[in-house]
Design an enzyme around this catalytic site. Structure first.
Site, PDB file in Angstrom:
ATOM      1  N   ASP A 215       0.992  -1.119  -0.029  1.00 49.88           N
ATOM      2  CA  ASP A 215       0.246  -0.070  -0.188  1.00 49.88           C
ATOM      3  C   ASP A 215       0.945   1.260   0.091  1.00 49.88           C
ATOM      4  O   ASP A 215       1.698   1.451   0.608  1.00 49.88           O
ATOM      5  CB  ASP A 215      -0.774   0.201   1.250  1.00 49.88           C
ATOM      6  CG  ASP A 215      -2.256  -0.254   0.905  1.00 49.88           C
ATOM      7  OD1 ASP A 215      -2.703   0.545  -0.010  1.00 49.88           O
ATOM      8  OD2 ASP A 215      -2.761  -0.979   1.584  1.00 49.88           O
TER       9      ASP A 215
ATOM     10  N   ASN B 188      -9.354  -4.967  -6.673  1.00 52.37           N
ATOM     11  CA  ASN B 188      -8.876  -3.863  -7.530  1.00 52.37           C
ATOM     12  C   ASN B 188      -9.485  -3.612  -9.051  1.00 52.37           C
ATOM     13  O   ASN B 188      -9.004  -2.785  -9.758  1.00 52.37           O
ATOM     14  CB  ASN B 188      -7.240  -4.159  -7.755  1.00 52.37           C
ATOM     15  CG  ASN B 188      -6.687  -3.772  -6.465  1.00 52.37           C
ATOM     16  OD1 ASN B 188      -5.546  -4.674  -6.142  1.00 52.37           O
ATOM     17  ND2 ASN B 188      -7.026  -3.020  -5.611  1.00 52.37           N
TER      18      ASN B 188
HETATM   19  C1  FPP Z   1      -1.563  -0.516  -3.517  1.00 53.82           C
HETATM   20  O1  FPP Z   1      -1.306   1.114  -3.675  1.00 53.82           O
HETATM   21  C2  FPP Z   1      -0.866  -1.199  -4.652  1.00 53.82           C
HETATM   22  C3  FPP Z   1      -1.485  -1.786  -5.625  1.00 53.82           C
HETATM   23  C4  FPP Z   1      -2.947  -1.733  -5.719  1.00 53.82           C
HETATM   24  C5  FPP Z   1      -0.715  -2.347  -6.712  1.00 53.82           C
HETATM   25  C6  FPP Z   1       0.550  -2.916  -6.467  1.00 53.82           C
HETATM   26  C7  FPP Z   1       0.946  -3.673  -7.824  1.00 53.82           C
HETATM   27  C8  FPP Z   1       2.445  -3.396  -8.099  1.00 53.82           C
HETATM   28  C9  FPP Z   1       3.336  -2.596  -7.587  1.00 53.82           C
HETATM   29  C10 FPP Z   1       2.499  -3.713  -9.442  1.00 53.82           C
HETATM   30  C11 FPP Z   1       2.972  -5.112  -9.964  1.00 53.82           C
HETATM   31  C12 FPP Z   1       3.345  -6.213  -8.656  1.00 53.82           C
HETATM   32  C13 FPP Z   1       4.330  -6.925  -8.806  1.00 53.82           C
HETATM   33  C14 FPP Z   1       4.554  -8.081  -7.869  1.00 53.82           C
HETATM   34  C15 FPP Z   1       5.358  -6.854  -9.952  1.00 53.82           C
HETATM   35  P1  FPP Z   1      -2.574   2.214  -3.943  1.00 53.82           P
HETATM   36  O2  FPP Z   1      -2.385   2.363  -5.305  1.00 53.82           O
HETATM   37  O3  FPP Z   1      -3.558   1.461  -3.211  1.00 53.82           O
HETATM   38  O4  FPP Z   1      -1.780   3.350  -3.195  1.00 53.82           O
HETATM   39  P2  FPP Z   1      -2.446   4.351  -2.199  1.00 53.82           P
HETATM   40  O5  FPP Z   1      -3.225   3.609  -1.136  1.00 53.82           O
HETATM   41  O6  FPP Z   1      -1.558   5.279  -1.746  1.00 53.82           O
HETATM   42  O7  FPP Z   1      -3.530   5.062  -3.183  1.00 53.82           O
END
Ligand code: FPP
Length: 217
Positions: free
Chosen positions: A2, A50
């Site tokens: 996150d 998501n």
């Molecule tokens: C949460 O941050 C993150 C995600 C929903 C996506 C995580 C995925 C990756 C980094 C890409 C691919 C993964 C791998 C293993 C290569 P958020 O967008 O919810 O952040 P926020 O809470 O600050 O809005």
């Protein structure tokens, strides 16, 4: 993982850049698996919820996944990293499913596991495992916890010992609900793109100081 979005927002950058930096954080940690002697690192990369994000963001995440597998697979093979995928990942785009199947096969001999949760939701995982256990159940329909465990996506992974959530959120958000029954939990304010092997090492030191009683005294 996150905090990618907030990391980008703080810098006036698009969310996609936060996710790119998130992948770099993943790469740094995977490289630290061996020196830290970790059996398994499980990352929550894409939840079954998501899909509610904008189409652009979902596309960005899927493309990052494609690029990550392509660019890092040779390093996984060389360093003995065994890829595992949990969740309903076969529902992803056919080219990603094919890439993942190939990566699973090519890394099957690895010593340390990198488990990636894709299209994952713990309630869905438990429901699927319970349904499979029910199909096997005997006459009176009794299902034991062990029978459910045998059908969880994590059935061939080590026990979950430590669950870390980044970015200051204090909830599980449908991640490894069954497996977390006796796991230690750590909630840190660090945003995922800033999470470094030093943070993991600190988390492991913290974990080592905890007393685990599993309900006993
Ligand atoms: C949460 O941050 C993150 C995600 C929903 C996506 C995580 C995925 C990756 C980094 C890409 C691919 C993964 C791998 C293993 C290569 P958020 O967008 O919810 O952040 P926020 O809470 O600050 O809005």
């Amino acid at each position: 993982m996150d905090g990618n979005g907030r990391w980008a927002k703080k810098r006036g950058l698009p969310r996609a850049v936060g996710h790119q930096r998130g992948v770099e954080a993943v790469r740094r940690l995977v490289r630290a698996l061996e020196p830290m002697e970790l059996d398994c690192l499980t990352l929550y990369a894409f939840s079954s919820e998501n899909w509610k994000r904008s189409e652009d963001e979902v596309d960005d995440l899927m493309n990052l996944m494609r690029r990550f597998i392509k660019s890092d697979l040779p390093e996984f093979i060389e360093n003995g990293v065994k890829l595992k995928i949990i969740g309903d990942w076969r529902a992803l785009a056919p080219d990603i499913v094919a890439m993942l199947e190939d990566a699973l096969e090519q890394t099957a001999g690895g010593r340390q596991s990198l488990a990636v949760a894709l299209n994952y939701g713990a309630q869905d995982e438990i429901a699927r495992a319970a349904s499979a256990a029910a199909r096997e159940a005997g006459g009176d329909g009794t299902i034991s916890p062990e029978a459910i465990e045998r059908h969880l996506d994590t059935h061939d992974l080590p026990q979950l010992d430590l669950l870390i959530r980044t970015s200051g959120e204090i909830r599980l958000s449908n991640f490894l609900l069954w497996q977390a029954a006796y796991a230690e939990m750590l909630f840190v304010d660090t945003l995922w793109p800033d999470f470094k092997p030093e943070h993991l090492s600190q988390a492991l030191d913290d974990f080592a100081r905890r007393e685990r009683r599993y309900g006993g005294r």
